[in-house]
Design an enzyme around this catalytic site. Structure first.
Site, PDB file in Angstrom:
ATOM      1  N   TYR A 126      -1.334 -16.070  -4.605  1.00 35.21           N
ATOM      2  CA  TYR A 126      -2.458 -17.015  -4.555  1.00 35.21           C
ATOM      3  C   TYR A 126      -2.591 -17.812  -5.844  1.00 35.21           C
ATOM      4  O   TYR A 126      -3.551 -18.552  -6.013  1.00 35.21           O
ATOM      5  CB  TYR A 126      -3.765 -16.260  -4.288  1.00 35.21           C
ATOM      6  N   LYS A 173       4.929  -3.150  -2.104  1.00 34.62           N
ATOM      7  CA  LYS A 173       6.289  -3.330  -1.586  1.00 34.62           C
ATOM      8  C   LYS A 173       7.232  -3.245  -2.787  1.00 34.62           C
ATOM      9  O   LYS A 173       8.082  -4.118  -3.007  1.00 34.62           O
ATOM     10  CB  LYS A 173       6.369  -4.696  -0.865  1.00 34.62           C
ATOM     11  N   ASP A 206       4.380  -2.291   4.937  1.00 32.80           N
ATOM     12  CA  ASP A 206       4.710  -2.311   6.369  1.00 32.80           C
ATOM     13  C   ASP A 206       4.340  -0.982   7.016  1.00 32.80           C
ATOM     14  O   ASP A 206       3.737  -0.935   8.089  1.00 32.80           O
ATOM     15  CB  ASP A 206       6.189  -2.669   6.611  1.00 32.80           C
ATOM     16  N   ASP A 230      -5.286  -9.401   1.806  1.00 36.17           N
ATOM     17  CA  ASP A 230      -5.794 -10.385   2.765  1.00 36.17           C
ATOM     18  C   ASP A 230      -5.358 -10.004   4.179  1.00 36.17           C
ATOM     19  O   ASP A 230      -6.164  -9.930   5.112  1.00 36.17           O
ATOM     20  CB  ASP A 230      -5.235 -11.760   2.374  1.00 36.17           C
ATOM     21  N   ASP A 234      -7.687  -8.123   7.454  1.00 29.83           N
ATOM     22  CA  ASP A 234      -7.906  -8.664   8.803  1.00 29.83           C
ATOM     23  C   ASP A 234      -7.421  -7.667   9.855  1.00 29.83           C
ATOM     24  O   ASP A 234      -8.048  -7.504  10.904  1.00 29.83           O
ATOM     25  CB  ASP A 234      -7.171 -10.000   8.982  1.00 29.83           C
TER      26      ASP A 234
END
Ligand code: NAD
Length: 336
Positions: A126, A173, A206, A230, A234
């Site tokens: 971001y 990750k 993941d 983010d 959701d």
């Protein structure tokens, strides 16, 4: 005691849910002096500023904001207001409690879901550092710093200790992004070592996404860098009924801005169908931040009561009530 609060209604369904929420907060009897700061795509285009002075000045003065969604153009146009606000006020922690609402039918309503997501809010992909190297070849810089990673980790662990929660799961990750996510993870481990009573786990993003779907009840506090935070928040919102029912808080050292996770929902704007639950729950977090706990508890109980009763729910959660019907029912519950 009177609290000045900047109310940014935003656009799309923003003004509908913001007005509904302000009415409900006022019904708690806590004296909020709302400073209404209009902010929408039109104002941004005309002023040429993503964060016009009237919005920043108000937040500088009040230090607390309640914000509706603002439409962000996709693949072009002005940059995201939300990202700009977080960076400008150094709102480094995005906090999203994810809990089921009583009686709300979801695919997972037989599972006890109660987690809090701590997402780093100022850096990562971001940073907005994108560059076209040559035509049709673009890079986007992922920035991870020790300072920001330690700060969000401390914030999450302190919250976990203070609220008596038991476990923090760091999501990363680092098997692929060994330097950037590796640094984030090392900072999480460093902070975890200072909280020996809190169970600390790590999951690759993941795998974390799959675990969240198959055993969401095992998650307590999640700690993530910006982009994974983010996406995962959701996903988590989807477990408990979607974006219309999940609140959010953007916290900094000196400012706090409370906002729903959902966007401006242009498809239903102006139709009186918007569900104000997420912004109302964000306002509950705001009342806790203002140390008005009894009012926060009353407002939460009233919202939960409306869900339990199922009579005044908006269409997105299976009802046929309007925004105003839902709001009136919450206010009636607050007034008891
Ligand atoms: P959205 O959240 O606006 O809408 C997704 C779907 O959920 C739509 O079908 C919508 O009708 C529904 N929905 C969302 N909130 C609802 C509510 N409170 N009540 C009932 N239904 C609701 O997501 P989008 O369509 O991807 O984004 C629309 C715009 O909002 C974009 O410009 C995006 O950039 C912006 N946005 C802003 C914020 C913010 O200001 N914090 C956050 C996310 C998206």
């Amino acid at each position: 005691m009177a609290y000045p609060v900047t109310l940014i209604p935003g656009d799309g369904i923003g003004p509908e849910v913001a007005d509904a929420t302000a009415r409900a907060v006022d019904a708690t009897g806590v004296h909020i002096v709302w400073d209404r700061a209009e902010l929408n795509a039109d104002i941004i285009m005309k002023s040429g500023e993503v964060l016009p002075a009237h919005v920043l000045n108000s937040l500088e003065r009040t230090r607390v904001g309640l914000k509706g969604p603002v439409t962000t153009p996709i693949a072009g146009g002005f940059p995201s207001v939300n990202v700009a606000l977080r960076k400008k006020l150094d709102l480094f922690a995005n906090v999203r409690p994810v809990r089921g609402l009583p009686g709300l039918k979801t695919r997972f309503d037989d599972v006890h879901i109660d987690m809090v997501i701590f997402r780093e809010n100022t850096e990562d992909l971001y940073s907005g550092l994108e560059h076209e190297v040559v035509k049709d070849v673009v890079t986007s810089l992922k920035v991870i710093t020790r300072h920001a990673s330690l700060r969000i980790a401390h914030y999450a662990f302190r919250f976990t200790r203070e609220t008596g929660r038991k476990k923090v799961t760091a999501v990363h990750k680092a098997n692929i992004m060994k330097l950037s996510d590796g640094l984030f993870l090392r900072c999480c481990r460093e902070v975890a070592a200072q909280y020996p009573e809190i169970e600390y786990k790590e999951l690759i993003v993941d795998n974390a996404s799959m675990q969240l779907v198959i055993r969401p009840e095992t998650f307590d506090v999640l700690l993530l860098p910006n982009l994974y935070g983010d996406i995962v928040s959701d996903l988590a919102a989807g477990l408990v009924g979607g974006l219309g029912v999940v609140p959010g808080a953007n916290m900094g050292e000196n400012h706090a801005v409370f906002e729903a996770v959902h966007g401006s929902a242009p498809d239903i704007a102006g139709k009186g169908l918007a569900n104000p639950t997420a912004l109302m729950l964000s306002a509950v977090l705001m009342l806790i931040h203002l140390r008005e706990r009894p009012a926060a508890d009353r407002m939460l109980a009233a919202i939960e009561g409306v869900y339990r009763e199922k009579k005044y729910l908006t269409p997105d959660v299976g009802g046929n009530a309007s925004t105003t019907d839902f709001t009136n029912a919450v206010i009636a519950g607050i007034r008891g």
